[in-house]
Design a protein around this motif. Structure first.
Motif: not given
Length: 95
Positions: A38-41, A6, A8, A10, A70-71
């Motif tokens: 992980d694209c949540s930020q 993963s 992350r 941001s 994800t996200e």
């Protein structure tokens, strides 16, 4: 080689940061068979980011690997929709 990795992401995922993003994703592809971004930020994303993800997904597929988001933040999902694509592998045209 591990099976899954993963990464992350941001902040700014636009043309301004594309070289750094490219290096991060390329390094992850060298390490993992499945790379989840992980694209949540992510606060900003543009067509350059979408193109990078599509290119990375094509490269991964040629290596019998996989990239997925994800996200995905609303910003990332919106960038994909503006490009006419779904923000999930296989990043097919939006219905």
């Amino acid at each position: 080689m591990s099976d899954q990795l993963s990464v992350r992401l941001s902040g700014d995922c636009t043309v301004r940061s594309i070289r750094t993003l490219h290096r991060e994703i390329a390094a992850a592809l060298e390490t993992g068979a499945e790379v989840n971004l992980d694209c949540s930020q992510v606060e900003r994303a543009d067509i350059a980011f979408v193109q990078l993800v599509l290119s990375a997904a094509a490269t991964a597929a040629r290596q019998a690997k996989r990239i997925d988001l994800t996200e995905a933040s609303d910003v990332v999902a919106s960038a994909f929709v503006r490009a006419g694509l779904q923000p999930r592998a296989p990043f097919a045209p939006a219905a």
